[in-house]
Design an enzyme around this catalytic site. Sequence first.
Site, short mmCIF file in Angstrom:
data_model
loop_
_atom_site.label_atom_id
_atom_site.label_comp_id
_atom_site.label_asym_id
_atom_site.label_seq_id
_atom_site.Cartn_x
_atom_site.Cartn_y
_atom_site.Cartn_z
N PRO A 41 86.42 90.39 -6.50
CA PRO A 41 85.30 89.73 -5.82
C PRO A 41 85.81 89.00 -4.59
O PRO A 41 86.82 88.31 -4.66
CB PRO A 41 84.81 88.72 -6.87
CG PRO A 41 85.96 88.49 -7.80
CD PRO A 41 86.80 89.73 -7.76
N ALA A 88 84.05 86.63 -1.48
CA ALA A 88 82.87 86.05 -0.85
C ALA A 88 82.80 86.47 0.62
O ALA A 88 83.79 86.37 1.34
CB ALA A 88 82.91 84.54 -0.98
N CYS A 140 87.90 79.52 -8.44
CA CYS A 140 87.68 79.22 -7.02
C CYS A 140 88.23 77.83 -6.66
O CYS A 140 87.90 76.84 -7.31
CB CYS A 140 86.19 79.29 -6.70
SG CYS A 140 85.86 78.94 -4.96
N LYS A 164 87.45 85.05 -14.70
CA LYS A 164 88.56 85.15 -13.74
C LYS A 164 89.05 83.74 -13.44
O LYS A 164 88.24 82.87 -13.12
CB LYS A 164 88.10 85.85 -12.45
CG LYS A 164 89.18 86.01 -11.39
CD LYS A 164 88.70 86.95 -10.29
CE LYS A 164 89.71 87.13 -9.17
NZ LYS A 164 89.70 86.04 -8.20
C1 LIG Z 1 87.87 86.17 1.75
C2 LIG Z 1 88.09 85.98 0.28
C3 LIG Z 1 87.03 85.69 -0.56
C4 LIG Z 1 87.23 85.51 -1.94
N1 LIG Z 1 86.15 85.29 -2.73
C5 LIG Z 1 86.32 85.25 -4.09
C6 LIG Z 1 85.20 85.19 -4.97
O1 LIG Z 1 84.03 85.21 -4.54
N2 LIG Z 1 85.46 85.12 -6.30
C7 LIG Z 1 86.72 85.13 -6.82
O2 LIG Z 1 86.91 85.08 -8.03
N3 LIG Z 1 87.80 85.21 -6.00
C8 LIG Z 1 87.62 85.29 -4.67
N4 LIG Z 1 88.71 85.45 -3.86
C9 LIG Z 1 90.05 85.58 -4.47
C10 LIG Z 1 90.40 87.05 -4.71
O3 LIG Z 1 89.49 87.67 -5.60
C11 LIG Z 1 91.84 87.19 -5.28
O4 LIG Z 1 91.91 86.50 -6.49
C12 LIG Z 1 92.90 86.64 -4.33
O5 LIG Z 1 92.62 86.99 -2.98
C13 LIG Z 1 94.31 87.15 -4.70
O6 LIG Z 1 94.36 88.56 -4.61
P1 LIG Z 1 95.08 89.31 -3.35
O7 LIG Z 1 96.49 88.77 -3.30
O8 LIG Z 1 95.01 90.78 -3.72
O9 LIG Z 1 94.33 88.95 -2.12
C14 LIG Z 1 88.53 85.61 -2.48
C15 LIG Z 1 89.60 85.88 -1.63
C16 LIG Z 1 89.40 86.09 -0.28
C17 LIG Z 1 90.58 86.43 0.60
#
Ligand SMILES: Cc1cc2nc3c(=O)[nH]c(=O)nc-3n(C[C@H](O)[C@H](O)[C@H](O)COP(=O)(O)O)c2cc1C
Length: 311
Positions: free
Chosen positions: A19, A21, A102, A140
């Site tokens: 997810p 945002a 979050c 999560k």
């Molecule tokens: C722009 C952005 C928006 C995010 N929005 C959410 C969200 O709505 N819900 C959530 O559980 N995590 C959110 N995250 C966290 C990601 O789901 C993920 O846990 C985090 O980026 C680590 O994974 P990665 O290293 O693959 O980026 C967001 C991350 C980013 C960069």
Amino acid sequence: MNELSIAGMVCPNNVFLAPMAGYTNAPFRALCRTLGAGLTFTEMVSAKGLHYHNAETELLLTPEEGGPRAAQIFGSDPAIMREACESEFLAPYDLIDINMGCPMPKIVKNGEGSALMENFPLAEKVISECVKSGKRISVKFRTGTDEAHKVTAEFAKLCEGSGAVMLTVHGRTRDKIYAGPCDYKEIAAAKAAVSVPVVANGDIWKRSDAEALLENTGADAVMVARAALFRPEIFSEITGSDPPPMLPLFSEELEKVRELYGERFAVVYMRKMGAFYVRGRRGAAAYKRRFFAAETSEEVAALFRELWEEV
Ligand SMILES: Cc1cc2nc3c(=O)[nH]c(=O)nc-3n(C[C@H](O)[C@H](O)[C@H](O)COP(=O)(O)O)c2cc1C
């Protein structure tokens, strides 16, 4: 990478789109599914927003074609969270994920998101109330609030004990946001503590990162976030299929975004995505400037054609 069944929901593979945002709207989720994502998540959606019939919140829950599909909700009032799970807007989703990770101050201040990792009794109540909706519920979360307060395994047990059928652990504490390495050990501890499927998340930028995360944590699946924004083909790369030509996919994404959200949103969103997708290519900086100078979706579409027609 293999098929994964979660309480009867069969995912064709265990590489999931996270997810995000502002980004994981229906057209982007459809794009990632076409490229091989085994399960997709909506961005976090406010349970209170649904309670108050907020039209923007409802629009975020437009389902994409295909499946399986997961939606993510956030909130801390158990009754309102259950009501959200029972809402018609969540009916198209096979799994409802609760955001307990979050780190954004405005969310945490309301006792939502990662604040629930600090309030075990309320977290338990929120999950068990959501479970009463009869939907599949997952959670999560992060590894804790800071280095001195890591709660991964205990929190995983609490989630499972409250009825969650899957858990996703982002291998970082709240205070780190995205900094520092993904903590394999903490994710492995969560995996060892529960018997429901555990999804490992954090810092997957290429196939070998996904393999290392699975190997070092024993997790059942991996979840990709930021890398998917820059390179949605990462799903084909990890799942081992040849990526299809990207131009038709990007053009379809643009068209769907325009249909769903209108011309203005399509221009603003797709020039941002164009600037992401072009990263790492020759002349990327100049193309990025051109994307941000585009005023109409047709100009954005023309840039996509210029960049990807020959590829
Ligand atoms: C722009 C952005 C928006 C995010 N929005 C959410 C969200 O709505 N819900 C959530 O559980 N995590 C959110 N995250 C966290 C990601 O789901 C993920 O846990 C985090 O980026 C680590 O994974 P990665 O290293 O693959 O980026 C967001 C991350 C980013 C960069």
